[in-house]
Design a protein around this motif. Structure first.
Motif, PDB file in Angstrom:
ATOM      1  N   ALA A  38      -8.068  -0.676  -9.123  1.00 57.47           N
ATOM      2  CA  ALA A  38      -8.431  -0.086  -7.833  1.00 57.47           C
ATOM      3  C   ALA A  38      -9.359  -1.011  -7.052  1.00 57.47           C
ATOM      4  O   ALA A  38      -9.981  -1.927  -7.594  1.00 57.47           O
ATOM      5  CB  ALA A  38      -9.103   1.268  -8.052  1.00 57.47           C
ATOM      6  N   SER A  59      -5.693  -3.637  -0.577  1.00 54.64           N
ATOM      7  CA  SER A  59      -4.335  -3.919  -1.029  1.00 54.64           C
ATOM      8  C   SER A  59      -4.304  -4.914  -2.182  1.00 54.64           C
ATOM      9  O   SER A  59      -5.259  -5.678  -2.398  1.00 54.64           O
ATOM     10  CB  SER A  59      -3.510  -4.479   0.131  1.00 54.64           C
ATOM     11  N   ALA A  65      -7.603   3.945 -10.593  1.00 53.20           N
ATOM     12  CA  ALA A  65      -6.597   3.128 -11.256  1.00 53.20           C
ATOM     13  C   ALA A  65      -7.284   1.881 -11.829  1.00 53.20           C
ATOM     14  O   ALA A  65      -8.320   1.444 -11.316  1.00 53.20           O
ATOM     15  CB  ALA A  65      -5.508   2.732 -10.266  1.00 53.20           C
ATOM     16  N   ASP A 121      -6.197   4.709  -6.008  1.00 59.14           N
ATOM     17  CA  ASP A 121      -6.028   3.256  -5.925  1.00 59.14           C
ATOM     18  C   ASP A 121      -7.107   2.578  -5.097  1.00 59.14           C
ATOM     19  O   ASP A 121      -7.252   1.349  -5.151  1.00 59.14           O
ATOM     20  CB  ASP A 121      -4.654   2.930  -5.330  1.00 59.14           C
ATOM     21  N   LEU A 172       0.801  -1.221   0.000  1.00 64.63           N
ATOM     22  CA  LEU A 172       0.000   0.000   0.000  1.00 64.63           C
ATOM     23  C   LEU A 172       0.837   1.275   0.000  1.00 64.63           C
ATOM     24  O   LEU A 172       0.299   2.364  -0.164  1.00 64.63           O
ATOM     25  CB  LEU A 172      -0.943   0.015   1.212  1.00 64.63           C
ATOM     26  N   SER A 203       0.272   4.382  -2.384  1.00 65.52           N
ATOM     27  CA  SER A 203      -1.052   4.341  -3.001  1.00 65.52           C
ATOM     28  C   SER A 203      -1.900   5.513  -2.511  1.00 65.52           C
ATOM     29  O   SER A 203      -1.634   6.088  -1.452  1.00 65.52           O
ATOM     30  CB  SER A 203      -1.752   3.017  -2.675  1.00 65.52           C
ATOM     31  N   ARG A 204      -2.924   5.850  -3.263  1.00 60.43           N
ATOM     32  CA  ARG A 204      -3.823   6.956  -2.914  1.00 60.43           C
ATOM     33  C   ARG A 204      -5.198   6.379  -2.604  1.00 60.43           C
ATOM     34  O   ARG A 204      -5.820   5.757  -3.467  1.00 60.43           O
ATOM     35  CB  ARG A 204      -3.912   7.963  -4.056  1.00 60.43           C
ATOM     36  N   ILE A 205      -5.660   6.612  -1.392  1.00 59.62           N
ATOM     37  CA  ILE A 205      -6.930   6.050  -0.942  1.00 59.62           C
ATOM     38  C   ILE A 205      -7.832   7.183  -0.471  1.00 59.62           C
ATOM     39  O   ILE A 205      -7.430   8.008   0.356  1.00 59.62           O
ATOM     40  CB  ILE A 205      -6.739   5.044   0.208  1.00 59.62           C
ATOM     41  N   ALA A 235       0.350   4.791   2.817  1.00 55.91           N
ATOM     42  CA  ALA A 235      -0.563   5.283   1.782  1.00 55.91           C
ATOM     43  C   ALA A 235      -0.820   6.774   1.951  1.00 55.91           C
ATOM     44  O   ALA A 235      -0.718   7.323   3.057  1.00 55.91           O
ATOM     45  CB  ALA A 235      -1.883   4.516   1.838  1.00 55.91           C
TER      46      ALA A 235
END
Length: 266
Positions: free
Chosen positions: A138, A234, A135, A86, A6, A9-11, A35
């Motif tokens: 995602a 993830s 993504a 993501d 992770l 990543s962009r959450i 993240a």
């Protein structure tokens, strides 16, 4: 070792209200995993809380009951957050218990439809309006409950609403499969000690009972549900789609717990 993969990543996390929120716990796990977390909250007051809890995270405001707000916040995030998203966490639920506990058959239509709109349809709308920011692989995760087939009178019409939320997973997964590998899953925890749950009539008594029904005699912790959410967000969960993961520490299989049965018939 970054086991979950992770880092970087962009959450986007919808639904933080305070430090006891499931969304807050998920945000903390994600930040710990490296993240970049973006919070979307209902009001300016909650935005201030989010900024205090996550000073390094961008915070946006969106009342999902009005779909135009979802469209607006999607545009704002698209303009201010660089790179694809993501994952999205949908940790939103609302029920109007202002009239107190009522028999299920007396549920007001307006209350039921409002709960369905905020707690279920918002997930569908978020997926739809954010799809171009996501993504290709995602992961979208929502928060349900450990069982929608248990008629807890004090939970009332929210169980059918959560059942609809869970059913929507497979339809979203199928729909998105035509143009992506985006996944949709749910975390389904047992009774948690959150501020939102405190507003449910009789919740404390239900929580204490559930704790005794749990195999370990200790209630599920919010962070335990958050850990499962992080897994579903993830790449380690890449083989899971349209799935509901129950996190109840065995409560659902312990119906005939000897101590509980003894108290009931003793």
């Amino acid at each position: 070792m970054d086991f979950l993969g992770l880092a970087g990543s962009r959450i986007v996390v919808f639904g933080l209200a305070n430090k006891k929120s499931v969304a807050c716990a998920i945000g903390r796990v994600l930040v710990e995993a490296g993240a970049e977390v973006v919070h979307v909250v209902r009001s300016e007051q909650r935005a201030e809380t989010a900024r205090q809890l996550f000073p390094n995270s961008a915070v946006f405001i969106c009342d999902v009951e009005d779909e135009e707000n979802i469209i607006r916040v999607r545009r704002e995030i698209g303009e201010q957050v660089s790179g694809p998203i993501d994952g999205i966490v949908h940790s939103i639920a609302f029920a109007n218990y202002s009239q107190g506990l009522r028999p299920f058959h007396q549920t007001a239509k307006s209350d039921f439809l409002q709960a369905m709109d905020i707690s279920c349809f918002s997930f569908i709308a978020i997926a739809n309006h954010f799809k171009d920011l996501l993504a290709p692989q995602a992961s979208l995760v929502t928060i349900s409950i450990s069982s929608t087939r248990m008629a807890a009178e004090n939970y009332g019409y929210m169980a059918p609403v959560k059942a609809a939320l869970e059913s929507s997973l497979c339809f979203l997964a199928k729909s998105f499969s035509h143009f992506s590998q985006i996944r949709f899953n749910a975390v389904c925890p047992g009774l948690l000690k959150t501020s939102a749950s405190a507003g449910i009539p009789g919740y404390i008594e239900s929580y204490l009972f559930a704790e005794q029904a749990t195999l370990r005699k200790r209630a599920v912790q919010t962070m335990e549900a958050a850990n499962v959410a992080a897994f579903l967000l993830s790449p380690r969960s890449s083989g899971m789609n349209g799935t509901c993961l129950i996190v109840d520490a065995g409560m659902g299989l312990n119906f005939f717990d000897a101590a509980i049965v003894g108290k009931a018939v003793g």
